[in-house]
Design a protein around this motif. Structure first.
Motif, PDB file in Angstrom:
ATOM      1  N   LEU A 107       0.759  -1.206   0.022  1.00 48.42           N
ATOM      2  CA  LEU A 107       0.075  -0.041  -0.004  1.00 48.42           C
ATOM      3  C   LEU A 107       1.010   1.336   0.118  1.00 48.42           C
ATOM      4  O   LEU A 107       0.438   2.361  -0.630  1.00 48.42           O
ATOM      5  CB  LEU A 107      -1.070  -0.022   1.300  1.00 48.42           C
ATOM      6  N   ALA A 111       4.078   4.020  -6.503  1.00 45.09           N
ATOM      7  CA  ALA A 111       3.520   3.712  -7.614  1.00 45.09           C
ATOM      8  C   ALA A 111       4.504   3.138  -9.003  1.00 45.09           C
ATOM      9  O   ALA A 111       5.683   3.543  -9.121  1.00 45.09           O
ATOM     10  CB  ALA A 111       2.674   5.039  -8.352  1.00 45.09           C
TER      11      ALA A 111
ATOM     12  N   MET B   1      -7.548   8.292  -6.987  1.00 46.45           N
ATOM     13  CA  MET B   1      -7.863   6.900  -6.762  1.00 46.45           C
ATOM     14  C   MET B   1      -7.377   6.039  -7.870  1.00 46.45           C
ATOM     15  O   MET B   1      -6.903   4.987  -7.762  1.00 46.45           O
ATOM     16  CB  MET B   1      -9.299   6.820  -6.082  1.00 46.45           C
ATOM     17  N   MET B   2      -8.023   6.547  -8.974  1.00 46.84           N
ATOM     18  CA  MET B   2      -7.589   5.703 -10.051  1.00 46.84           C
ATOM     19  C   MET B   2      -6.411   5.633 -10.499  1.00 46.84           C
ATOM     20  O   MET B   2      -5.621   4.297 -10.840  1.00 46.84           O
ATOM     21  CB  MET B   2      -8.280   6.249 -11.372  1.00 46.84           C
ATOM     22  N   ASP B   3      -5.603   6.772 -10.491  1.00 45.75           N
ATOM     23  CA  ASP B   3      -3.839   6.757 -10.549  1.00 45.75           C
ATOM     24  C   ASP B   3      -3.290   5.729  -9.326  1.00 45.75           C
ATOM     25  O   ASP B   3      -2.477   4.814  -9.942  1.00 45.75           O
ATOM     26  CB  ASP B   3      -3.454   8.186 -10.154  1.00 45.75           C
ATOM     27  N   TYR B   4      -3.949   5.688  -8.300  1.00 48.38           N
ATOM     28  CA  TYR B   4      -3.453   4.801  -7.166  1.00 48.38           C
ATOM     29  C   TYR B   4      -3.658   3.383  -7.660  1.00 48.38           C
ATOM     30  O   TYR B   4      -2.552   2.617  -7.446  1.00 48.38           O
ATOM     31  CB  TYR B   4      -3.897   5.054  -5.940  1.00 48.38           C
ATOM     32  N   ILE B   5      -4.740   3.017  -8.045  1.00 49.38           N
ATOM     33  CA  ILE B   5      -5.055   1.492  -8.337  1.00 49.38           C
ATOM     34  C   ILE B   5      -4.253   1.279  -9.708  1.00 49.38           C
ATOM     35  O   ILE B   5      -3.399   0.127  -9.651  1.00 49.38           O
ATOM     36  CB  ILE B   5      -6.683   1.581  -8.916  1.00 49.38           C
ATOM     37  N   ILE B   6      -3.992   2.104 -10.622  1.00 46.42           N
ATOM     38  CA  ILE B   6      -3.215   1.715 -11.832  1.00 46.42           C
ATOM     39  C   ILE B   6      -1.747   1.589 -11.248  1.00 46.42           C
ATOM     40  O   ILE B   6      -0.811   0.765 -11.719  1.00 46.42           O
ATOM     41  CB  ILE B   6      -3.410   2.950 -12.997  1.00 46.42           C
ATOM     42  N   HIS B   8      -0.474   0.698  -8.622  1.00 44.69           N
ATOM     43  CA  HIS B   8      -0.257  -0.409  -7.841  1.00 44.69           C
ATOM     44  C   HIS B   8      -0.813  -1.837  -8.374  1.00 44.69           C
ATOM     45  O   HIS B   8      -0.531  -2.842  -8.048  1.00 44.69           O
ATOM     46  CB  HIS B   8      -0.869  -0.494  -6.398  1.00 44.69           C
ATOM     47  N   TYR B   9      -1.582  -1.762  -9.493  1.00 41.42           N
ATOM     48  CA  TYR B   9      -1.850  -3.070 -10.203  1.00 41.42           C
ATOM     49  C   TYR B   9      -0.955  -4.055 -10.318  1.00 41.42           C
ATOM     50  O   TYR B   9      -1.270  -5.163 -10.169  1.00 41.42           O
ATOM     51  CB  TYR B   9      -2.592  -2.505 -11.514  1.00 41.42           C
ATOM     52  N   TRP B  12      -0.389  -5.991  -7.400  1.00 38.94           N
ATOM     53  CA  TRP B  12      -1.090  -6.710  -6.926  1.00 38.94           C
ATOM     54  C   TRP B  12      -1.443  -8.037  -7.544  1.00 38.94           C
ATOM     55  O   TRP B  12      -1.549  -9.082  -7.245  1.00 38.94           O
ATOM     56  CB  TRP B  12      -2.596  -6.034  -6.938  1.00 38.94           C
TER      57      TRP B  12
END
Lengths: 184, 119, 139
Positions: A107, A111, B1-6, B8-9, B12
């Motif tokens: 987390l 990035a 939020m979207m940037d965060y998901i992309i 860390h995708y 994951w």
């Protein structure tokens, strides 16, 4: 554009892994594993790791698959047997807890592609700056592999050599008589 | 939020693949399938390293004039050698499976345990 | 696969380019993607392809297992030998700068030799492993 290719390839890899999990025919599993390796090789090209992609395509999709098929030819049974005696939810629980812990760990990781991540700031800039003046080799991966970290590579070569010897010890000779199981 | 998901995708999915490999290793009895599970685990580690080495808009680490930004070459070196060592160890594991098949007549873990009376 | 004419003809035309490509990867690894590990694997893949199509015995005439065993050790020996050569010439172990007059030339020579050692070992170990697996099924 790279990002979309990246997302799609990773999704395909996840699907292939799930298919491997669900299949019971060993031949199909081996073939799917070849596809899995090949997808990862393509992904490495997208992520600018050309040398790694090269190796993965030759080794993972090529040699590994050949060796697994050779093993299957010797083993002769092609179907995995199920179900196992123990309870199926226990491994699932272990996997979920481990996975949750690892996701929690990601987390606060920088990035994907962040040029200011700590991994980018340590020794890599030195290698990129000095490779030409120190060794005259433009491919930094080669100069790090053979020169800056020559000891590492020497160790890896010895590991490959040792694994080869171990395989020869195990199955090198011709099978003269069927080995007997030890006494009960 | 979207940037965060992309952003860390990749991590994951690498963890997901790692867990699929882990699950195959601990829940399946067929030895060849266990080895393939280990290999999936291994590829997920490769993915994690290469993900960390990537720099956005960076080039492959081959020094060319006019290019300023390169990916990190160090993880590439580590993974490159790891792949070749990985296939050598996989071959060793498969050789062990062949010997187990010759000695026990099966490659299912349960049946091997039954023959050993140790389950 | 012995009776499959199309596969045999295609493979026969494919094998020489694969070998040349392996040599290119081996010696062009300084400037483009490639190096000893990849070249070794590609070269062994060419011989494995040959053996898949024409049988193991034919492939073992190209490289006998004894030769492959000697080559496997020779590669490690080349690598370590370069290290000892640099020590004898007054440098540190695997510090190639002392191999030639200038630092860059020495490093270049050292990297070339070391990659050669890696390629020879990887290629012959892969072949040995394949021969062991394929030869196990023979009566």
């Amino acid at each position: 554009m790279d990002l979309y290719i990246n997302i799609i390839l990773l999704a395909l890899m996840a699907i292939t892994a799930l298919a491997i999990l669900r299949m019971t025919n060993i031949f199909a599993i081996v073939m799917l594993f070849g596809i899995f390796s090949f997808l990862s090789a393509v992904l490495f090209v997208v992520m600018d790791a050309v040398d790694v992609a090269f190796t993965e395509a030759a080794v993972g999709a090529g040699i590994s698959t050949v060796l697994m098929i050779a093993t299957m030819a010797l083993i002769k049974n092609q179907e995995e047997k199920r179900p196992l005696g123990h309870r199926p939810w226990l491994p699932l629980l272990v996997v979920f807890i481990t996975g949750a812990a690892l996701v929690y760990g990601t987390l606060d990781i920088p990035a994907f592609g962040d040029p200011n991540a700590p991994a980018q700031k340590h020794v890599a800039p030195y290698y990129l700056e000095k490779s030409i003046s120190d060794t005259g080799v433009p491919n930094v991966v080669t100069s790090v592999l053979a020169s800056y970290r020559g000891f590492d590579t020497l160790g890896e070569v010895v590991v490959v050599f040792t694994a080869g010897i171990a395989v020869l010890i195990l199955i090198g000779g011709r099978l003269t008589r069927p080995t007997k199981r030890r006494d009960k | 939020m979207m940037d965060y998901i992309i952003g860390h995708y990749n991590y994951w999915i690498a963890i997901f693949l790692m867990m699929v490999g882990f699950y195959i290793v601990i829940s399946r009895g067929n030895l060849v399938k266990k080895i393939i599970g280990l290999n999936i685990f291994q590829v997920s580690v490769f993915l994690l390293y290469i993900t960390m080495s990537t720099v956005k808009d960076g080039a492959a680490p081959i020094i060319t004039e006019g290019v300023k930004l390169y990916s990190n070459p160090l993880p590439h070196v580590l993974i490159l050698t790891a792949i070749v060592v990985g296939v050598a160890t996989t071959a060793l594991a498969l050789a062990l499976v062949i010997r187990i098949k010759e000695a026990y007549g099966t490659i299912e873990e349960d049946e091997i345990h039954e023959q050993d009376h140790s389950l | 696969m012995k009776h499959n004419l199309i596969l045999r003809v295609t493979a026969k035309t494919l094998i020489p380019p694969i070998i040349i490509f392996a040599l290119y990867v081996q010696f062009h690894g300084d400037f483009g993607p490639g190096g000893g590990f990849q070249a070794g694997v590609i070269l062994s893949a060419a011989i494995i392809l040959y053996s898949l199509l024409f049988g193991l015995d034919a492939a073992e005439k190209v490289i006998t297992p004894t030769v492959a065993r000697i080559l496997a050790s020779l590669g490690v020996l080349i690598y370590m030998g370069v290290g000892f050569a640099t020590v004898l010439l007054g440098g540190n172990y695997l510090d190639y700068s002392v191999l030639a007059d200038t630092q860059v030339a020495g490093q270049h020579l050292g990297i070339l030799l070391v990659e050669l050692g890696v390629g020879v070992t990887v290629c012959s170990v892969m072949l040995l492993i394949f021969f062991a697996f394929a030869g196990r099924g023979r009566p």
